[in-house]
Design a protein around this motif. Sequence first.
Motif, PDB file in Angstrom:
ATOM      1  N   VAL A   1       0.844  -1.200   0.000  1.00  0.00           N
ATOM      2  CA  VAL A   1       0.000   0.000   0.000  1.00  0.00           C
ATOM      3  C   VAL A   1       0.878   1.248   0.000  1.00  0.00           C
ATOM      4  O   VAL A   1       0.647   2.193  -0.772  1.00  0.00           O
ATOM      5  CB  VAL A   1      -0.974  -0.005   1.203  1.00  0.00           C
ATOM      6  CG1 VAL A   1      -1.649   1.348   1.360  1.00  0.00           C
ATOM      7  CG2 VAL A   1      -2.004  -1.117   1.045  1.00  0.00           C
ATOM      8  N   ILE A   2       1.896   1.257   0.828  1.00  0.00           N
ATOM      9  CA  ILE A   2       2.767   2.434   0.943  1.00  0.00           C
ATOM     10  C   ILE A   2       3.496   2.711  -0.376  1.00  0.00           C
ATOM     11  O   ILE A   2       3.573   3.862  -0.810  1.00  0.00           O
ATOM     12  CB  ILE A   2       3.763   2.265   2.113  1.00  0.00           C
ATOM     13  CG1 ILE A   2       3.003   2.333   3.438  1.00  0.00           C
ATOM     14  CG2 ILE A   2       4.870   3.320   2.061  1.00  0.00           C
ATOM     15  CD1 ILE A   2       3.810   1.911   4.641  1.00  0.00           C
ATOM     16  N   ILE A   3       3.997   1.680  -1.031  1.00  0.00           N
ATOM     17  CA  ILE A   3       4.757   1.925  -2.263  1.00  0.00           C
ATOM     18  C   ILE A   3       3.885   2.435  -3.410  1.00  0.00           C
ATOM     19  O   ILE A   3       4.406   2.966  -4.384  1.00  0.00           O
ATOM     20  CB  ILE A   3       5.585   0.700  -2.717  1.00  0.00           C
ATOM     21  CG1 ILE A   3       4.699  -0.462  -3.152  1.00  0.00           C
ATOM     22  CG2 ILE A   3       6.591   0.297  -1.658  1.00  0.00           C
ATOM     23  CD1 ILE A   3       5.460  -1.624  -3.786  1.00  0.00           C
ATOM     24  N   GLN A   4       2.583   2.320  -3.266  1.00  0.00           N
ATOM     25  CA  GLN A   4       1.699   2.854  -4.304  1.00  0.00           C
ATOM     26  C   GLN A   4       1.793   4.378  -4.397  1.00  0.00           C
ATOM     27  O   GLN A   4       1.441   4.968  -5.416  1.00  0.00           O
ATOM     28  CB  GLN A   4       0.242   2.430  -4.069  1.00  0.00           C
ATOM     29  CG  GLN A   4       0.005   0.940  -4.092  1.00  0.00           C
ATOM     30  CD  GLN A   4       0.634   0.238  -5.283  1.00  0.00           C
ATOM     31  OE1 GLN A   4       0.399   0.592  -6.431  1.00  0.00           O
ATOM     32  NE2 GLN A   4       1.442  -0.774  -5.003  1.00  0.00           N
ATOM     33  N   PHE A   5       2.284   5.009  -3.326  1.00  0.00           N
ATOM     34  CA  PHE A   5       2.397   6.464  -3.298  1.00  0.00           C
ATOM     35  C   PHE A   5       3.763   6.960  -3.780  1.00  0.00           C
ATOM     36  O   PHE A   5       3.981   8.155  -3.898  1.00  0.00           O
ATOM     37  CB  PHE A   5       2.114   6.987  -1.882  1.00  0.00           C
ATOM     38  CG  PHE A   5       0.716   6.682  -1.434  1.00  0.00           C
ATOM     39  CD1 PHE A   5      -0.352   7.451  -1.870  1.00  0.00           C
ATOM     40  CD2 PHE A   5       0.458   5.600  -0.593  1.00  0.00           C
ATOM     41  CE1 PHE A   5      -1.647   7.163  -1.475  1.00  0.00           C
ATOM     42  CE2 PHE A   5      -0.832   5.306  -0.194  1.00  0.00           C
ATOM     43  CZ  PHE A   5      -1.895   6.077  -0.637  1.00  0.00           C
ATOM     44  N   ILE A   6       4.669   6.043  -4.063  1.00  0.00           N
ATOM     45  CA  ILE A   6       6.002   6.396  -4.548  1.00  0.00           C
ATOM     46  C   ILE A   6       6.026   6.094  -6.049  1.00  0.00           C
ATOM     47  O   ILE A   6       6.200   4.959  -6.464  1.00  0.00           O
ATOM     48  CB  ILE A   6       7.108   5.604  -3.814  1.00  0.00           C
ATOM     49  CG1 ILE A   6       6.963   5.770  -2.304  1.00  0.00           C
ATOM     50  CG2 ILE A   6       8.479   6.030  -4.301  1.00  0.00           C
ATOM     51  CD1 ILE A   6       7.803   4.818  -1.487  1.00  0.00           C
TER      52      ILE A   6
ATOM     53  N   ASN B   1       0.135   2.023 -13.366  1.00  0.00           N
ATOM     54  CA  ASN B   1      -0.182   2.762 -12.147  1.00  0.00           C
ATOM     55  C   ASN B   1      -0.022   1.910 -10.897  1.00  0.00           C
ATOM     56  O   ASN B   1      -0.346   2.360  -9.799  1.00  0.00           O
ATOM     57  CB  ASN B   1      -1.612   3.309 -12.228  1.00  0.00           C
ATOM     58  CG  ASN B   1      -1.736   4.349 -13.306  1.00  0.00           C
ATOM     59  OD1 ASN B   1      -0.921   5.262 -13.382  1.00  0.00           O
ATOM     60  ND2 ASN B   1      -2.727   4.211 -14.162  1.00  0.00           N
ATOM     61  N   VAL B   2       0.419   0.693 -11.065  1.00  0.00           N
ATOM     62  CA  VAL B   2       0.577  -0.229  -9.929  1.00  0.00           C
ATOM     63  C   VAL B   2       2.065  -0.452  -9.673  1.00  0.00           C
ATOM     64  O   VAL B   2       2.821  -0.784 -10.583  1.00  0.00           O
ATOM     65  CB  VAL B   2      -0.124  -1.586 -10.241  1.00  0.00           C
ATOM     66  CG1 VAL B   2       0.053  -2.550  -9.087  1.00  0.00           C
ATOM     67  CG2 VAL B   2      -1.590  -1.375 -10.575  1.00  0.00           C
ATOM     68  N   GLN B   3       2.444  -0.256  -8.405  1.00  0.00           N
ATOM     69  CA  GLN B   3       3.834  -0.504  -8.019  1.00  0.00           C
ATOM     70  C   GLN B   3       3.983  -1.966  -7.615  1.00  0.00           C
ATOM     71  O   GLN B   3       3.046  -2.546  -7.098  1.00  0.00           O
ATOM     72  CB  GLN B   3       4.229   0.397  -6.839  1.00  0.00           C
ATOM     73  CG  GLN B   3       4.092   1.850  -7.086  1.00  0.00           C
ATOM     74  CD  GLN B   3       4.950   2.353  -8.231  1.00  0.00           C
ATOM     75  OE1 GLN B   3       5.580   1.599  -8.947  1.00  0.00           O
ATOM     76  NE2 GLN B   3       4.938   3.640  -8.429  1.00  0.00           N
ATOM     77  N   PRO B   4       5.064  -2.594  -7.897  1.00  0.00           N
ATOM     78  CA  PRO B   4       6.327  -2.102  -8.435  1.00  0.00           C
ATOM     79  C   PRO B   4       6.405  -2.150  -9.968  1.00  0.00           C
ATOM     80  O   PRO B   4       7.450  -1.870 -10.536  1.00  0.00           O
ATOM     81  CB  PRO B   4       7.361  -3.026  -7.815  1.00  0.00           C
ATOM     82  CG  PRO B   4       6.649  -4.332  -7.683  1.00  0.00           C
ATOM     83  CD  PRO B   4       5.207  -3.968  -7.384  1.00  0.00           C
ATOM     84  N   VAL B   5       5.321  -2.464 -10.648  1.00  0.00           N
ATOM     85  CA  VAL B   5       5.323  -2.533 -12.110  1.00  0.00           C
ATOM     86  C   VAL B   5       5.727  -1.188 -12.712  1.00  0.00           C
ATOM     87  O   VAL B   5       6.501  -1.136 -13.676  1.00  0.00           O
ATOM     88  CB  VAL B   5       3.939  -2.989 -12.647  1.00  0.00           C
ATOM     89  CG1 VAL B   5       3.903  -2.954 -14.160  1.00  0.00           C
ATOM     90  CG2 VAL B   5       3.602  -4.373 -12.130  1.00  0.00           C
TER      91      VAL B   5
END
Length: 165
Positions: free
Chosen positions: A14-19, A67-71
Amino acid sequence: MLKKIVYVLIAALVIIQFIRPEKNISAGPYANDISTKFAVNDNVASILKEACYDCHSNNTVYPWYANVQPVAWWLADHVNDGKKELNFSEFAGYTAKRQRRKFNEIMDEVKEGKMPLKSYTLIHTNAKLTEEQKNALYKWCEENIATLPPAEPEQQSDNNKSEHK
């Protein structure tokens, strides 16, 4: 213990979605676009747009999963590497020597089936090149190489120069 690990992993996701990495999107026209120096007919322009420009230009069309991390990080890295190797938006700014080399590399990569990448054509099926499209690109590259100044002869090494004195 396993439950805590799962919660930590979910929180991390969830957190990495903001980076988010910077996207490769810029509105043209580009002063050094390949089309400003070389003739690009509609057929070749269509091939380049469908099969090359997402990774080799200053304007990538991103799919939803970008729009999806880490992709998104993986895609950003892939696009940046592609642009370092060849950027059609900056091609007219290359030296004639580099332009010649890049046209030859395009012919080799396409002929050998190395480009577009298999990982790209798995999802972007319209980027798979037919033999007709490969031939069109090959011919286009050859025609453009012919418009470049003659290649400079290879410089003799210092050893060869001293032997001829």
